[in-house]
Scaffold this motif. Structure first.
Motif, PDB file in Angstrom:
ATOM      1  N   LEU A   1      43.055  25.780  34.711  1.00  0.00           N
ATOM      2  CA  LEU A   1      41.845  26.588  34.762  1.00  0.00           C
ATOM      3  C   LEU A   1      41.703  27.230  36.124  1.00  0.00           C
ATOM      4  N   ALA A   2      42.023  26.456  37.160  1.00  0.00           N
ATOM      5  CA  ALA A   2      41.960  27.023  38.497  1.00  0.00           C
ATOM      6  C   ALA A   2      42.937  28.174  38.620  1.00  0.00           C
ATOM      7  N   VAL A   3      44.139  27.971  38.080  1.00  0.00           N
ATOM      8  CA  VAL A   3      45.122  29.044  38.139  1.00  0.00           C
ATOM      9  C   VAL A   3      44.679  30.224  37.298  1.00  0.00           C
ATOM     10  N   ALA A   4      44.209  29.925  36.087  1.00  0.00           N
ATOM     11  CA  ALA A   4      43.882  31.003  35.172  1.00  0.00           C
ATOM     12  C   ALA A   4      42.641  31.736  35.580  1.00  0.00           C
ATOM     13  N   THR A   5      41.591  30.980  35.914  1.00  0.00           N
ATOM     14  CA  THR A   5      40.356  31.635  36.274  1.00  0.00           C
ATOM     15  C   THR A   5      40.325  32.048  37.714  1.00  0.00           C
ATOM     16  N   MET A   6      41.229  31.540  38.505  1.00  0.00           N
ATOM     17  CA  MET A   6      41.160  31.890  39.889  1.00  0.00           C
ATOM     18  C   MET A   6      41.688  33.263  40.156  1.00  0.00           C
ATOM     19  N   LEU A   7      42.691  33.645  39.463  1.00  0.00           N
ATOM     20  CA  LEU A   7      43.123  34.997  39.675  1.00  0.00           C
ATOM     21  C   LEU A   7      43.816  35.509  38.450  1.00  0.00           C
ATOM     22  N   ALA A   8      43.252  36.543  37.882  1.00  0.00           N
ATOM     23  CA  ALA A   8      43.748  37.029  36.643  1.00  0.00           C
ATOM     24  C   ALA A   8      44.378  38.375  36.803  1.00  0.00           C
ATOM     25  N   GLY A   9      45.486  38.579  37.259  1.00  0.00           N
ATOM     26  CA  GLY A   9      46.137  39.852  37.390  1.00  0.00           C
ATOM     27  C   GLY A   9      47.322  39.707  38.279  1.00  0.00           C
ATOM     28  N   LEU A  10      47.970  40.794  38.590  1.00  0.00           N
ATOM     29  CA  LEU A  10      49.127  40.746  39.470  1.00  0.00           C
ATOM     30  C   LEU A  10      48.675  40.869  40.906  1.00  0.00           C
ATOM     31  N   ALA A  11      49.337  40.139  41.811  1.00  0.00           N
ATOM     32  CA  ALA A  11      49.001  40.226  43.222  1.00  0.00           C
ATOM     33  C   ALA A  11      49.418  41.589  43.753  1.00  0.00           C
ATOM     34  N   PRO A  12      48.717  42.082  44.794  1.00  0.00           N
ATOM     35  CA  PRO A  12      49.105  43.350  45.384  1.00  0.00           C
ATOM     36  C   PRO A  12      50.537  43.279  45.888  1.00  0.00           C
ATOM     37  N   ALA A  13      51.228  44.393  45.801  1.00  0.00           N
ATOM     38  CA  ALA A  13      52.609  44.442  46.251  1.00  0.00           C
ATOM     39  C   ALA A  13      52.685  44.240  47.755  1.00  0.00           C
ATOM     40  N   ALA A  14      53.758  43.582  48.216  1.00  0.00           N
ATOM     41  CA  ALA A  14      53.920  43.346  49.646  1.00  0.00           C
ATOM     42  C   ALA A  14      54.093  44.667  50.379  1.00  0.00           C
TER      43      ALA A  14
ATOM     44  N   GLU B   1      39.284  40.641  40.947  1.00  0.00           N
ATOM     45  CA  GLU B   1      39.642  42.057  40.978  1.00  0.00           C
ATOM     46  C   GLU B   1      40.253  42.413  39.628  1.00  0.00           C
ATOM     47  N   VAL B   2      40.020  43.620  39.166  1.00  0.00           N
ATOM     48  CA  VAL B   2      40.598  44.083  37.909  1.00  0.00           C
ATOM     49  C   VAL B   2      41.443  45.311  38.187  1.00  0.00           C
ATOM     50  N   HIS B   3      42.671  45.290  37.681  1.00  0.00           N
ATOM     51  CA  HIS B   3      43.595  46.413  37.830  1.00  0.00           C
ATOM     52  C   HIS B   3      44.103  46.788  36.441  1.00  0.00           C
ATOM     53  N   ASP B   4      43.346  47.626  35.750  1.00  0.00           N
ATOM     54  CA  ASP B   4      43.713  48.082  34.409  1.00  0.00           C
ATOM     55  C   ASP B   4      43.934  46.884  33.483  1.00  0.00           C
ATOM     56  N   ALA B   5      45.198  46.611  33.130  1.00  0.00           N
ATOM     57  CA  ALA B   5      45.492  45.554  32.164  1.00  0.00           C
ATOM     58  C   ALA B   5      45.768  44.211  32.814  1.00  0.00           C
ATOM     59  N   THR B   6      45.537  44.094  34.100  1.00  0.00           N
ATOM     60  CA  THR B   6      45.703  42.814  34.780  1.00  0.00           C
ATOM     61  C   THR B   6      44.440  42.511  35.581  1.00  0.00           C
TER      62      THR B   6
ATOM     63  N   GLY C   1      42.657  27.646  43.769  1.00  0.00           N
ATOM     64  CA  GLY C   1      43.822  28.490  43.968  1.00  0.00           C
ATOM     65  C   GLY C   1      43.678  29.860  43.355  1.00  0.00           C
ATOM     66  N   THR C   2      44.814  30.442  42.971  1.00  0.00           N
ATOM     67  CA  THR C   2      44.873  31.800  42.467  1.00  0.00           C
ATOM     68  C   THR C   2      45.665  31.828  41.174  1.00  0.00           C
ATOM     69  N   GLY C   3      45.177  32.535  40.198  1.00  0.00           N
ATOM     70  CA  GLY C   3      45.874  32.673  38.925  1.00  0.00           C
ATOM     71  C   GLY C   3      45.876  34.122  38.472  1.00  0.00           C
ATOM     72  N   TYR C   4      46.648  34.434  37.451  1.00  0.00           N
ATOM     73  CA  TYR C   4      46.852  35.813  37.035  1.00  0.00           C
ATOM     74  C   TYR C   4      46.729  35.935  35.518  1.00  0.00           C
ATOM     75  N   TRP C   5      45.924  36.857  35.076  1.00  0.00           N
ATOM     76  CA  TRP C   5      45.784  37.132  33.648  1.00  0.00           C
ATOM     77  C   TRP C   5      46.359  38.513  33.326  1.00  0.00           C
ATOM     78  N   LYS C   6      46.773  38.677  32.065  1.00  0.00           N
ATOM     79  CA  LYS C   6      47.130  39.985  31.525  1.00  0.00           C
ATOM     80  C   LYS C   6      46.292  40.223  30.275  1.00  0.00           C
ATOM     81  N   ARG C   7      45.863  41.456  30.092  1.00  0.00           N
ATOM     82  CA  ARG C   7      45.053  41.765  28.930  1.00  0.00           C
ATOM     83  C   ARG C   7      45.879  41.628  27.661  1.00  0.00           C
ATOM     84  N   SER C   8      45.317  40.967  26.664  1.00  0.00           N
ATOM     85  CA  SER C   8      45.989  40.758  25.382  1.00  0.00           C
ATOM     86  C   SER C   8      45.461  41.753  24.366  1.00  0.00           C
ATOM     87  N   MET C   9      46.290  42.105  23.411  1.00  0.00           N
ATOM     88  CA  MET C   9      45.878  43.044  22.372  1.00  0.00           C
ATOM     89  C   MET C   9      45.222  42.328  21.202  1.00  0.00           C
ATOM     90  N   GLU C  10      45.100  41.018  21.263  1.00  0.00           N
ATOM     91  CA  GLU C  10      44.471  40.277  20.166  1.00  0.00           C
ATOM     92  C   GLU C  10      42.994  40.647  20.020  1.00  0.00           C
TER      93      GLU C  10
END
Length: 395
Positions: free
Chosen positions: A20-33, A373-378, A386-395
């Protein structure tokens, strides 16, 4: 593992909280280096001429310099720097730092507050009077200015809060004006500048009995850990130091950065987003928090409404965790396969870059909060573990 009970086993609870910490902590892709330059000035002063020597700062500086080099910094190392050595080094560093992506200064040695200003003390300083500081020491303000014109992060790390023998013998020009306190004074950095003290303002740090000070040892254990955002890295350092010193020394970080994630080491990858984050503590379930107030209309950012998924790695392969965020301020969670995590429901808010969550059904006494932060589909979501990353689902 039996997940049929409402709470499940303690092991599953820990797995859920970590995820949950991973998932809710950050839902998207991290900014590029960033591809920009990284520069650093590292100073370790131990061989003081007017007061007893410090044994660890030269070791601390050499070890930190090596770590920064491995992180891609072009490092200038000064050991036992005189006033002229430090002044010239800082001027040259400032020229290199202008326009760099990251600029860092690390100083180990004596530092002190005099007349409301903080000073880093060279090895040849005598400081017989408080008014000598301007001619014999380097002001912290000037150091912060040298790292302030970077594209991403200006970082100043000070293991300079030791019990200071200069203060005891110093003559004061005005007793009501020249008040020297233990350690360094509180500061308020501006812009993208972060300043880390080995011990919070007004307190002292330990030099240590081993090769490194407790603060330097903790920093060395954490600074090269990949996938940990810089502010979380310093939280880990804080906890390590407090444990090592039995809560006698509390590191402190000053400054207010934007919500953009900044990484000194490698950034987390999308494939590793569901794995244990280096800054998480999955071995213990998060403490129960009071339930947030009832969700009001408009508390859900429209960009977050919908179904999101997270791929979570485990010893039995990967599972898919699915979050459904509803416009009425509720959420539903389930995992595929079902036994990889316990289904649950509750209330959630997303507004103005901040979020809160409280599980009401299927997982009791769990609350969390953080930034997003929201970046379109991420989406990138940061919470207390911590930090986690989500991707938008089509369900």
């Amino acid at each position: 593992m039996d997940l049929s009970s409402p709470l499940g086993s303690s092991m599953n609870r820990r797995a859920f909280v970590s995820g949950l910490a991973v998932a809710t902590m950050l839902a998207g892709l991290a900014p590029a280096a960033a591809d920009g330059r990284r520069v650093a000035l590292v100073i370790g002063n131990g061989a003081y001429r007017s007061v007893p020597a410090l044994s660890n700062p030269p070791n601390d500086a050499g070890d930190i310099a090596a770590a920064l080099k491995r992180l891609g910094f072009a490092v200038t190392l000064v050991r036992n720097g005189s006033f002229d050595d430090m002044r010239r080094g800082l001027i040259a560093f400032g020229r290199e730092a202008a326009g760099a992506d990251m600029a860092a200064v690390y100083f180990a040695g004596h530092g002190m507050e005099i007349n409301g200003d903080n000073w880093l003390i060279p090895v040849d300083a005598e400081l017989k009077r408080d008014t000598d500081a301007a001619n014999e020491a380097i002001s912290l303000q000037s150091v912060m200015l040298q790292v302030s014109n970077t594209g991403s992060l200006g970082l100043v790390i000070l293991d300079a809060c030791r019990n200071n023998p200069f203060a005891a013998k110093m003559s004061r020009s005005l007793a009501t004006r020249a008040t020297t306190t233990s350690g360094l004074g509180r500061i308020e950095p501006v812009g993208n500048v972060l300043v880390a003290y080995a011990a919070r303002d007004g307190t002292t740090a330990l030099d240590g009995d081993g090769r490194n000070s407790p603060f330097a040892a903790a920093l060395l254990r954490n600074i090269e850990t990949p996938g940990v955002e810089v502010t979380f890295m310093f939280r880990n350092v804080r906890d390590d130091v407090m444990e090592a010193t039995r809560n006698e020394q509390q590191p402190f970080v000053y400054g207010s950065l934007s919500r953009k994630a900044i990484y000194l080491a490698a950034q987390p990858t999308a494939d590793a987003a569901g794995a244990k984050q280096a800054n998480a503590a999955p071995a213990a379930a998060a403490p129960a928090l009071p339930a947030p107030p009832a969700t009001s209309a408009g508390a859900i950012d429209p960009a977050l409404v919908g179904t999101w998924q997270l791929m979570v790695a485990s010893g039995r392969g990967q599972s898919r965790w699915i979050w459904q965020i509803l416009a009425d301020g509720t959420y539903k969670f389930h995992a595929e396969p079902f036994r990889s995590a316990q289904s649950h429901e509750g209330t959630v808010t997303f507004a103005n870059g901040r979020w809160t969550l409280h599980a009401l059904k299927g997982m009791r006494n769990y609350s969390d909060a953080g930034t997003y932060e929201v970046h379109d589909a991420t989406a990138v979501i940061t919470g207390k573990l911590g930090t986690g990353y989500w991707k938008r689902s089509m369900e």
